[in-house]
Structures are given as structure tokens and as C-alpha cells.
Enzyme design. Sequence first.
Site, PDB file in Angstrom:
ATOM      1  CG  ASP A  42       9.574  15.618  18.417  1.00  0.00           C
ATOM      2  OD1 ASP A  42       9.408  14.863  19.400  1.00  0.00           O
ATOM      3  OD2 ASP A  42      10.217  15.280  17.400  1.00  0.00           O
ATOM      4  CB  SER A  43       5.751  14.263  22.678  1.00  0.00           C
ATOM      5  OG  SER A  43       6.268  15.065  23.715  1.00  0.00           O
ATOM      6  CG  ASP A  81      12.605  16.408  20.908  1.00  0.00           C
ATOM      7  OD1 ASP A  81      13.694  15.811  21.008  1.00  0.00           O
ATOM      8  OD2 ASP A  81      11.526  15.932  21.321  1.00  0.00           O
ATOM      9  CE  LYS A 110      14.349  13.938  23.350  1.00  0.00           C
ATOM     10  NZ  LYS A 110      13.774  13.384  22.105  1.00  0.00           N
ATOM     11  CD  GLU A 112      13.104  11.316  17.420  1.00  0.00           C
ATOM     12  OE1 GLU A 112      12.953  10.668  16.366  1.00  0.00           O
ATOM     13  OE2 GLU A 112      12.154  11.753  18.092  1.00  0.00           O
ATOM     14  CD  GLU A 179      10.213   7.132  22.596  1.00  0.00           C
ATOM     15  OE1 GLU A 179      10.904   8.136  22.299  1.00  0.00           O
ATOM     16  OE2 GLU A 179       8.985   7.082  22.463  1.00  0.00           O
TER      17      GLU A 179
HETATM   18  O1  KIV Z   1       9.192  14.307  22.406  1.00  0.00           O
HETATM   19  C1  KIV Z   1       9.237  13.692  23.486  1.00  0.00           C
HETATM   20  O2  KIV Z   1       8.410  13.881  24.374  1.00  0.00           O
HETATM   21  C2  KIV Z   1      10.315  12.734  23.678  1.00  0.00           C
HETATM   22  C3  KIV Z   1      10.292  11.900  24.922  1.00  0.00           C
HETATM   23  C4  KIV Z   1       9.236  10.897  24.855  1.00  0.00           C
HETATM   24  C5  KIV Z   1      11.613  11.308  25.212  1.00  0.00           C
HETATM   25  O3  KIV Z   1      11.179  12.637  22.858  1.00  0.00           O
END
Ligand code: KIV
Length: 273
Positions: A42-43, A81, A110, A112, A179
Site C-alpha cells: 500500500d506504499s 497488502d 500481508k 499490519e 519494519e
Molecule cells: O507497503 C509497503 O511497501 C510495505 C513495505 C515497506 C514492507 O509494507
Amino acid sequence: MLTVPKIKNFSKDEKLIALTAYDRPSAISADKAGVDIVLVGDSLSNVILGNENTTSIGMKEMTYHVTAVSKFINSSLIVADLPFGSVQSGLQVASGHACELIRCGANAIKIEGGEEVLELVEHLTKHGVPVMGHVGLTPQKVEQIGGHLVQGKTAKDSKRIYKEARSLESSGVFSIVLECVPMQLAKKITSDTNVPTVGIGSGPCCNGQILVFHDLIGWHQGKFKFLKKPFGDVSREINNAISSFSESVKKGSYPSADESWSISEDLIEDLEQ
Ligand code: KIV
């Protein structure tokens, strides 16, 4: 093709290589380079869409980019994510979103968080959706944390993160992203868990490392303590290419006749008849 069981049983003597990808060029580059895990992170909210935080995007953006990336991956494992707003909406909504991301082409999700996501992790893994954990700095909680700050610096906080990692392992995750936690804490978690840890800003002792694609190649990204010097300088290459295009057009050397289509001059002369 790398699979979840292969990653779960990854030899602790090897290093897992993980990288984000958001679109066709980054997916092809990561896959061809032999990256083990491609994360549609989600970055993309910050890196691609220019938002301050990852909280600005949801399922619409994630499904769009997971679909794009999954078309171009042949051997890496695709992890997506679960975006902000899914876990917050309860178990049923979050599970539905996880399944939708799998339907779009992700191999795993993934998530969080720590204690608050254990029920969801157990539910998904029990029903065949592989989950990667993510503790330490969890950017979806940026408002609560007060910024993108290193986590686990106090005894209380490091104990909490350690416990979260252990509980996630018990709940069935196949790997855990650490992280921005101090390297000693990352080392302890890595040695005490049986699933591989993948670090970002968490020192050298994790079982693998992950970076954001654009940070790694040096493409209009900021400076980070955990990446003193990007591994490439793509921004410079791009600037050079654009300047070179501009100069060539101005001096008339681009496009050449060879780069153009042609018809007989007679046809041109006939145009005004
Ligand atoms: O969204 C992302 O890119 C991440 C990584 C930095 C682990 O969660």
C-alpha cells in the site's frame, strides 16, 4: 515458482529477497531479477499516487494494482497488502477483502498489526489464505503513532512487538515483516521464531530484506536512515534521457528519416490538385 510452503521452510542460512512492485515495469523487473517475494504494497499510495500516508487508499487501488502486477509475474510469490479500512471494518469485511485480493492474482496477503489482527489471521490461514504478518512501524496507524517513527525503543514497546511476532507465528503467518525496529530486537525475534522475518529498517539479522522499488533504484524518493545510498540512480538516467530528447528535437536530429514513414513525393504534389 516460489510458494508459501517453500518460504515458510526457507533455510535460515539463506536470505529472502523481497521488493515492492505496482505496475508492469516494476513487476517485470522484479520477477526477471529473481526476487523471491513481490509485494504489491500500500506504499503505492505514497510512491505512485503521491499521498502523505498509506491510509489514503483502499481496495479500489489495491485490486487495480494487484491485477496489473500479477499479469507479469512468473516466478516470484505475490503478496498484497490488506489496505487501511479492511481490518477496521471487522472480520467479515476484512476476510472478504483478502479473498478479493487473492482473486485478483495475489498468492498471499500481508496484514499490519499485532494482537488486534490475530483472530483474522487465524480465520484466514485456517481457510486457505496465506498471511504475512507486519509488526514494528505499521504505517496504517501513522495517525496514532504520530509519524513514521522507529518502534520498539523502550522496554515496554520492544516487549509488545516481540509478543506480537510470537503470537502471529502461533496464529499461522508464513513470514513476518519487521519494519523500523532496533536491530537487536529484530535479531531476537528472528532467532526465536520459526517463520522467516523480512526486515526493512531493522538491521542485518533478519532472514530477508524488503525495499520499496523506487527507493532501491533511486527514482525521486527521499532519504532514509536505513538506505544511505540507493542501489541505483534512475532519476539521473531519466533526466539525461529527457534532456537528450529535448536537445535532439530542437536541433532537428530527432526524428530522423529512418524513424519516419514515407510515401512518394508525387502523392504530395497531387494533394493540392
Ligand atoms: O507497503 C509497503 O511497501 C510495505 C513495505 C515497506 C514492507 O509494507
